[in-house]
Design an enzyme around this catalytic site. Structure first.
Site, PDB file in Angstrom:
ATOM      1  N   HIS A   3      28.559 -40.602 -12.124  1.00  0.00           N
ATOM      2  CA  HIS A   3      29.573 -39.534 -12.144  1.00  0.00           C
ATOM      3  C   HIS A   3      30.381 -39.683 -13.438  1.00  0.00           C
ATOM      4  O   HIS A   3      31.552 -39.357 -13.493  1.00  0.00           O
ATOM      5  CB  HIS A   3      30.462 -39.722 -10.901  1.00  0.00           C
ATOM      6  CG  HIS A   3      31.429 -38.626 -10.592  1.00  0.00           C
ATOM      7  ND1 HIS A   3      31.198 -37.301 -10.837  1.00  0.00           N
ATOM      8  CD2 HIS A   3      32.666 -38.677 -10.009  1.00  0.00           C
ATOM      9  CE1 HIS A   3      32.244 -36.585 -10.422  1.00  0.00           C
ATOM     10  NE2 HIS A   3      33.153 -37.400  -9.931  1.00  0.00           N
ATOM     11  N   ASP A  11      40.883 -36.122  -5.551  1.00  0.00           N
ATOM     12  CA  ASP A  11      40.567 -35.300  -4.369  1.00  0.00           C
ATOM     13  C   ASP A  11      39.917 -36.115  -3.257  1.00  0.00           C
ATOM     14  O   ASP A  11      39.983 -35.733  -2.089  1.00  0.00           O
ATOM     15  CB  ASP A  11      39.695 -34.082  -4.738  1.00  0.00           C
ATOM     16  CG  ASP A  11      38.433 -34.422  -5.492  1.00  0.00           C
ATOM     17  OD1 ASP A  11      38.484 -35.300  -6.365  1.00  0.00           O
ATOM     18  OD2 ASP A  11      37.383 -33.810  -5.213  1.00  0.00           O
ATOM     19  N   HIS A  12      39.330 -37.264  -3.604  1.00  0.00           N
ATOM     20  CA  HIS A  12      38.658 -38.090  -2.597  1.00  0.00           C
ATOM     21  C   HIS A  12      39.587 -39.123  -1.960  1.00  0.00           C
ATOM     22  O   HIS A  12      39.220 -39.771  -0.985  1.00  0.00           O
ATOM     23  CB  HIS A  12      37.437 -38.778  -3.208  1.00  0.00           C
ATOM     24  CG  HIS A  12      36.363 -37.807  -3.602  1.00  0.00           C
ATOM     25  ND1 HIS A  12      35.159 -37.735  -2.950  1.00  0.00           N
ATOM     26  CD2 HIS A  12      36.340 -36.836  -4.550  1.00  0.00           C
ATOM     27  CE1 HIS A  12      34.422 -36.762  -3.491  1.00  0.00           C
ATOM     28  NE2 HIS A  12      35.119 -36.200  -4.466  1.00  0.00           N
ATOM     29  N   HIS A  60      31.511 -30.494   0.052  1.00  0.00           N
ATOM     30  CA  HIS A  60      32.329 -30.503  -1.171  1.00  0.00           C
ATOM     31  C   HIS A  60      31.899 -29.326  -2.048  1.00  0.00           C
ATOM     32  O   HIS A  60      31.512 -29.484  -3.189  1.00  0.00           O
ATOM     33  CB  HIS A  60      32.090 -31.851  -1.866  1.00  0.00           C
ATOM     34  CG  HIS A  60      32.883 -32.168  -3.096  1.00  0.00           C
ATOM     35  ND1 HIS A  60      32.692 -31.549  -4.304  1.00  0.00           N
ATOM     36  CD2 HIS A  60      33.847 -33.083  -3.343  1.00  0.00           C
ATOM     37  CE1 HIS A  60      33.485 -32.080  -5.222  1.00  0.00           C
ATOM     38  NE2 HIS A  60      34.205 -33.012  -4.655  1.00  0.00           N
ATOM     39  N   HIS A 110      34.539 -43.141  -4.817  1.00  0.00           N
ATOM     40  CA  HIS A 110      35.158 -43.268  -6.132  1.00  0.00           C
ATOM     41  C   HIS A 110      36.627 -42.900  -6.015  1.00  0.00           C
ATOM     42  O   HIS A 110      37.101 -42.540  -4.935  1.00  0.00           O
ATOM     43  CB  HIS A 110      34.433 -42.427  -7.183  1.00  0.00           C
ATOM     44  CG  HIS A 110      34.459 -40.936  -6.980  1.00  0.00           C
ATOM     45  ND1 HIS A 110      33.957 -40.313  -5.861  1.00  0.00           N
ATOM     46  CD2 HIS A 110      34.906 -39.931  -7.772  1.00  0.00           C
ATOM     47  CE1 HIS A 110      34.095 -38.999  -5.982  1.00  0.00           C
ATOM     48  NE2 HIS A 110      34.687 -38.739  -7.129  1.00  0.00           N
ATOM     49  N   HIS A 126      38.483 -40.593  -7.748  1.00  0.00           N
ATOM     50  CA  HIS A 126      38.974 -39.258  -8.106  1.00  0.00           C
ATOM     51  C   HIS A 126      40.001 -38.826  -7.056  1.00  0.00           C
ATOM     52  O   HIS A 126      39.799 -39.030  -5.853  1.00  0.00           O
ATOM     53  CB  HIS A 126      37.816 -38.260  -8.098  1.00  0.00           C
ATOM     54  CG  HIS A 126      37.474 -37.708  -9.445  1.00  0.00           C
ATOM     55  ND1 HIS A 126      36.228 -37.232  -9.744  1.00  0.00           N
ATOM     56  CD2 HIS A 126      38.219 -37.532 -10.577  1.00  0.00           C
ATOM     57  CE1 HIS A 126      36.209 -36.794 -11.000  1.00  0.00           C
ATOM     58  NE2 HIS A 126      37.400 -36.967 -11.520  1.00  0.00           N
TER      59      HIS A 126
HETATM   60 ZN   LIG Z   1      34.936 -34.661  -5.912  1.00  0.00          ZN
HETATM   61 ZN   LIG Z   2      34.604 -36.963  -8.363  1.00  0.00          ZN
END
Ligand SMILES: [Zn+2]
Ligand SMILES: [Zn+2]
Length: 282
Positions: A151, A65-66, A238, A61, A63
């Site tokens: 999510h 942080d990814h 994570h 995805h 987001h």
């Molecule tokens: Zn995350």
């Molecule tokens: Zn996420």
């Protein structure tokens, strides 16, 4: 055999010892980077993997942080390859726009390098593929398919199932339990799942932190998914809050209260070998 290495076990919270969310999967002669959080290429270098050696980048995805180091993966791939080797990037709808915006942000750098190096004549080559469901890769004995995860309100999000030589690994990304993840993970050798400690997060009187409770799996919920799917090994990553030294067994016990088989967790670079029907940790 499929080899899984937790390159980054951290989260959006900056941690001195944990890189951002990212997992490396090696199957046969192919190498897949799943998500590309903070510091991912430094961790990959520690096990001798560079951006030039990646078969594909898989994104669960979008987001931040990814995908923190998407620009680093694209640029380092570009400047460390000496013939045209487009980087396949497979992610959910929206991925192409994020990659295009990243390339736009890199435009000054791209112009500098093309002007300066005689043998660099074109911008970074990427091939973006957007999927929500179905087969996405079939090459050299490696098959990959994706399915939607949950999510929300972040959507669409996807999980990946990688198969090679009878071994299989599912990467759930960030998700609460859902039927499509259960189906994707059914019978897999290993399930890599991101987790938060809801018991700890819920105690912090800060709305911005407790907001995350509703769209992540707790350790027990991830273990429940692994149990329903009948996977061989559950690999946790994570960690929110960051898994502190000495607390590993607390986290493991929570998972073990729900999932009866092998549970793997640890620091960045923790490695797990997934064989057909058997799993070996290193
Ligand atoms: Zn995350
Ligand atoms: Zn996420």
């Amino acid at each position: 055999m499929i080899e899984v290495t937790l390159l980054g076990t951290g989260s959006p919270m900056v941690d001195a010892n944990r890189a951002g969310p990212s997992t490396l999967v090696r199957a046969g002669d192919q190498t897949f980077l799943v998500d590309c959080g903070r510091g991912v290429l430094q961790r990959a270098a520690a096990i001798g993997v560079g951006a030039a050696g990646l078969s594909a980048l898989l994104l669960t995805h979008l987001h931040s942080d990814h995908i923190t180091d998407l620009n680093d993966v694209i640029t380092t791939r570009w400047v460390t390859t000496f013939e045209r080797t487009p980087l396949p990037i497979i992610g959910p709808p929206g991925t192409a726009a994020v990659v295009a915006a990243t390339l736009e942000a890199l435009a000054p750098d791209v112009s500098y390098r093309i002007a300066h190096h005689a043998d660099i004549t074109e911008p970074p080559a990427v091939e973006v593929h957007e999927y929500t469901e179905g087969p996405v890769w079939d090459d050299g004995g490696v098959q990959i398919r994706v399915a939607p995860t949950d999510h929300r309100p972040v959507e669409p999000t996807i999980g990946f199932r990688i198969e090679y030589g009878g071994a299989s690994v599912v990467l759930a990304g960030d998700s609460v339990p859902c039927a499509s993840l259960d189906a994707l993970a059914a019978g897999a050798g290993a399930l890599v799942h991101t987790v938060i400690r809801k018991d700890l997060v819920a105690r912090v009187p800060m709305q911005r932190l407790t907001d995350i409770l509703d769209y992540h799996s707790s350790v027990e919920e991830a273990a429940g998914t692994a149990t329903r799917a009948g996977v061989g090994t559950l690999i946790l990553t994570h960690y929110v809050p960051p898994l502190a030294p000495g607390q590993e067994e607390d986290w493991r016990a929570l998972a073990a209260s729900v999932f009866p088989r092998q549970i793997e967790l640890g620091d960045d670079l923790h490695r797990v070998e997934v064989h057909p029907g058997v799993c070996v940790n290193r």
